[in-house]
Design a protein around this motif. Structure first.
Motif, PDB file in Angstrom:
ATOM      1  N   THR A 193       0.845  -1.190   0.000  1.00  0.00           N
ATOM      2  CA  THR A 193       0.000   0.000   0.000  1.00  0.00           C
ATOM      3  C   THR A 193       0.880   1.240   0.000  1.00  0.00           C
ATOM      4  O   THR A 193       1.966   1.243   0.556  1.00  0.00           O
ATOM      5  N   GLU A 194       0.378   2.237  -0.642  1.00  0.00           N
ATOM      6  CA  GLU A 194       1.130   3.485  -0.739  1.00  0.00           C
ATOM      7  C   GLU A 194       0.854   4.336   0.489  1.00  0.00           C
ATOM      8  O   GLU A 194      -0.285   4.475   0.913  1.00  0.00           O
ATOM      9  N   ARG A 195       1.910   4.865   1.083  1.00  0.00           N
ATOM     10  CA  ARG A 195       1.740   5.724   2.257  1.00  0.00           C
ATOM     11  C   ARG A 195       1.719   7.170   1.805  1.00  0.00           C
ATOM     12  O   ARG A 195       2.589   7.606   1.074  1.00  0.00           O
ATOM     13  N   LYS A 196       0.731   7.872   2.244  1.00  0.00           N
ATOM     14  CA  LYS A 196       0.638   9.287   1.915  1.00  0.00           C
ATOM     15  C   LYS A 196       1.317  10.087   3.017  1.00  0.00           C
ATOM     16  O   LYS A 196       1.258   9.726   4.186  1.00  0.00           O
ATOM     17  N   ALA A 197       1.951  11.157   2.612  1.00  0.00           N
ATOM     18  CA  ALA A 197       2.598  12.032   3.585  1.00  0.00           C
ATOM     19  C   ALA A 197       1.527  12.702   4.430  1.00  0.00           C
ATOM     20  O   ALA A 197       0.461  13.070   3.939  1.00  0.00           O
ATOM     21  N   LYS A 198       1.833  12.824   5.708  1.00  0.00           N
ATOM     22  CA  LYS A 198       0.914  13.487   6.617  1.00  0.00           C
ATOM     23  C   LYS A 198       0.826  14.960   6.218  1.00  0.00           C
ATOM     24  O   LYS A 198       1.846  15.629   6.071  1.00  0.00           O
ATOM     25  N   PRO A 199      -0.385  15.461   6.012  1.00  0.00           N
ATOM     26  CA  PRO A 199      -0.492  16.867   5.613  1.00  0.00           C
ATOM     27  C   PRO A 199       0.001  17.774   6.735  1.00  0.00           C
ATOM     28  O   PRO A 199      -0.196  17.496   7.913  1.00  0.00           O
ATOM     29  N   LYS A 200       0.663  18.859   6.338  1.00  0.00           N
ATOM     30  CA  LYS A 200       1.152  19.809   7.333  1.00  0.00           C
ATOM     31  C   LYS A 200      -0.030  20.574   7.902  1.00  0.00           C
ATOM     32  O   LYS A 200      -1.003  20.847   7.207  1.00  0.00           O
ATOM     33  N   SER A 201       0.091  20.918   9.168  1.00  0.00           N
ATOM     34  CA  SER A 201      -0.956  21.737   9.761  1.00  0.00           C
ATOM     35  C   SER A 201      -0.873  23.129   9.146  1.00  0.00           C
ATOM     36  O   SER A 201       0.136  23.526   8.569  1.00  0.00           O
ATOM     37  N   LYS A 202      -1.941  23.897   9.280  1.00  0.00           N
ATOM     38  CA  LYS A 202      -1.967  25.240   8.717  1.00  0.00           C
ATOM     39  C   LYS A 202      -0.828  26.075   9.300  1.00  0.00           C
ATOM     40  O   LYS A 202      -0.182  26.833   8.599  1.00  0.00           O
ATOM     41  N   THR A 203      -0.557  25.909  10.589  1.00  0.00           N
ATOM     42  CA  THR A 203       0.510  26.655  11.244  1.00  0.00           C
ATOM     43  C   THR A 203       1.859  26.304  10.643  1.00  0.00           C
ATOM     44  O   THR A 203       2.658  27.187  10.349  1.00  0.00           O
ATOM     45  N   GLU A 204       2.135  25.022  10.461  1.00  0.00           N
ATOM     46  CA  GLU A 204       3.421  24.595   9.901  1.00  0.00           C
ATOM     47  C   GLU A 204       3.601  25.107   8.483  1.00  0.00           C
ATOM     48  O   GLU A 204       4.696  25.488   8.098  1.00  0.00           O
ATOM     49  N   SER A 205       2.541  25.110   7.693  1.00  0.00           N
ATOM     50  CA  SER A 205       2.671  25.492   6.296  1.00  0.00           C
ATOM     51  C   SER A 205       2.866  26.994   6.123  1.00  0.00           C
ATOM     52  O   SER A 205       3.354  27.433   5.091  1.00  0.00           O
ATOM     53  N   THR A 206       2.503  27.804   7.123  1.00  0.00           N
ATOM     54  CA  THR A 206       2.668  29.248   7.008  1.00  0.00           C
ATOM     55  C   THR A 206       3.948  29.736   7.670  1.00  0.00           C
ATOM     56  O   THR A 206       4.255  30.917   7.588  1.00  0.00           O
ATOM     57  N   GLN A 207       4.692  28.865   8.317  1.00  0.00           N
ATOM     58  CA  GLN A 207       5.935  29.260   8.967  1.00  0.00           C
ATOM     59  C   GLN A 207       7.059  29.347   7.947  1.00  0.00           C
ATOM     60  O   GLN A 207       7.181  28.504   7.072  1.00  0.00           O
ATOM     61  N   THR A 208       7.880  30.370   8.110  1.00  0.00           N
ATOM     62  CA  THR A 208       9.039  30.519   7.236  1.00  0.00           C
ATOM     63  C   THR A 208      10.120  29.530   7.670  1.00  0.00           C
ATOM     64  O   THR A 208      10.140  29.092   8.827  1.00  0.00           O
TER      65      THR A 208
ATOM     66  N   LEU B 278       9.012  33.307  20.862  1.00  0.00           N
ATOM     67  CA  LEU B 278       8.385  34.337  20.048  1.00  0.00           C
ATOM     68  C   LEU B 278       7.363  33.725  19.099  1.00  0.00           C
ATOM     69  O   LEU B 278       7.563  32.625  18.580  1.00  0.00           O
ATOM     70  N   SER B 279       6.307  34.463  18.856  1.00  0.00           N
ATOM     71  CA  SER B 279       5.341  34.071  17.826  1.00  0.00           C
ATOM     72  C   SER B 279       5.982  34.340  16.468  1.00  0.00           C
ATOM     73  O   SER B 279       6.981  35.068  16.375  1.00  0.00           O
ATOM     74  N   PRO B 280       5.418  33.803  15.395  1.00  0.00           N
ATOM     75  CA  PRO B 280       5.985  34.098  14.070  1.00  0.00           C
ATOM     76  C   PRO B 280       6.069  35.601  13.793  1.00  0.00           C
ATOM     77  O   PRO B 280       7.059  36.077  13.247  1.00  0.00           O
ATOM     78  N   LYS B 281       5.060  36.360  14.176  1.00  0.00           N
ATOM     79  CA  LYS B 281       5.064  37.808  13.940  1.00  0.00           C
ATOM     80  C   LYS B 281       6.135  38.484  14.791  1.00  0.00           C
ATOM     81  O   LYS B 281       6.873  39.348  14.300  1.00  0.00           O
ATOM     82  N   GLU B 282       6.234  38.117  16.071  1.00  0.00           N
ATOM     83  CA  GLU B 282       7.264  38.686  16.943  1.00  0.00           C
ATOM     84  C   GLU B 282       8.657  38.359  16.415  1.00  0.00           C
ATOM     85  O   GLU B 282       9.554  39.207  16.425  1.00  0.00           O
ATOM     86  N   PHE B 283       8.834  37.133  15.950  1.00  0.00           N
ATOM     87  CA  PHE B 283      10.115  36.721  15.387  1.00  0.00           C
ATOM     88  C   PHE B 283      10.463  37.575  14.174  1.00  0.00           C
ATOM     89  O   PHE B 283      11.580  38.083  14.057  1.00  0.00           O
ATOM     90  N   GLU B 284       9.508  37.756  13.288  1.00  0.00           N
ATOM     91  CA  GLU B 284       9.746  38.528  12.072  1.00  0.00           C
ATOM     92  C   GLU B 284      10.134  39.966  12.406  1.00  0.00           C
ATOM     93  O   GLU B 284      11.078  40.515  11.829  1.00  0.00           O
ATOM     94  N   LEU B 285       9.418  40.586  13.345  1.00  0.00           N
ATOM     95  CA  LEU B 285       9.722  41.963  13.739  1.00  0.00           C
ATOM     96  C   LEU B 285      11.106  42.061  14.371  1.00  0.00           C
ATOM     97  O   LEU B 285      11.881  42.978  14.061  1.00  0.00           O
ATOM     98  N   ALA B 286      11.440  41.126  15.261  1.00  0.00           N
ATOM     99  CA  ALA B 286      12.749  41.143  15.920  1.00  0.00           C
ATOM    100  C   ALA B 286      13.865  40.906  14.907  1.00  0.00           C
ATOM    101  O   ALA B 286      14.907  41.578  14.947  1.00  0.00           O
ATOM    102  N   GLU B 287      13.658  39.985  14.001  1.00  0.00           N
ATOM    103  CA  GLU B 287      14.678  39.691  12.988  1.00  0.00           C
ATOM    104  C   GLU B 287      14.891  40.896  12.070  1.00  0.00           C
ATOM    105  O   GLU B 287      16.033  41.261  11.757  1.00  0.00           O
ATOM    106  N   ASP B 288      13.800  41.548  11.666  1.00  0.00           N
ATOM    107  CA  ASP B 288      13.918  42.734  10.812  1.00  0.00           C
ATOM    108  C   ASP B 288      14.656  43.860  11.537  1.00  0.00           C
ATOM    109  O   ASP B 288      15.504  44.530  10.951  1.00  0.00           O
ATOM    110  N   GLU B 289      14.320  44.061  12.807  1.00  0.00           N
ATOM    111  CA  GLU B 289      14.994  45.100  13.585  1.00  0.00           C
ATOM    112  C   GLU B 289      16.488  44.786  13.720  1.00  0.00           C
ATOM    113  O   GLU B 289      17.331  45.667  13.575  1.00  0.00           O
ATOM    114  N   LEU B 290      16.803  43.529  13.987  1.00  0.00           N
ATOM    115  CA  LEU B 290      18.206  43.137  14.112  1.00  0.00           C
ATOM    116  C   LEU B 290      18.963  43.388  12.807  1.00  0.00           C
ATOM    117  O   LEU B 290      20.062  43.945  12.809  1.00  0.00           O
ATOM    118  N   LEU B 291      18.376  43.003  11.701  1.00  0.00           N
ATOM    119  CA  LEU B 291      19.034  43.212  10.411  1.00  0.00           C
ATOM    120  C   LEU B 291      19.244  44.696  10.117  1.00  0.00           C
ATOM    121  O   LEU B 291      20.292  45.094   9.595  1.00  0.00           O
TER     122      LEU B 291
END
Length: 79
Positions: free
Chosen positions: A2-17, A37-50
């Motif tokens: 039988t063919e095994r299908k990959a487990k679909p990613k959760s919505k959260t996993e698929s939207t994470q960078t 940090l949440s994804p948004k907090e991470f993005e803001l902190a990373e942008d500020e650091l850069l």
């Protein structure tokens, strides 16, 4: 067979960078005492650091240097 299908990613996993997923791995390994940090907090902190790292050394204030250290701590010494 039988063919095994990959487990679909959760919505959260698929939207994470990829950068945020790397951060989550570093946090799990090294950051237990640091806030997660949440994804948004991470993005803001990373942008500020850069933005701060892009400053010329002679234009960087002591406050900028302290903020870089704070952001690196939150981002678990991101590279």
């Amino acid at each position: 067979m039988t063919e095994r299908k990959a487990k679909p990613k959760s919505k959260t996993e698929s939207t994470q960078t990829p950068e945020y997923r790397d951060y989550l791995k570093r946090h799990a390994e090294l950051g237990e005492e640091r806030p997660q940090l949440s994804p948004k907090e991470f993005e803001l902190a990373e942008d500020e650091l850069l933005d701060l790292l892009a400053l010329d050394d002679d234009r960087m204030s002591d406050d900028d240097i302290v903020r870089i250290q704070e952001l690196e701590y939150l981002l678990i010494d991101a590279e």
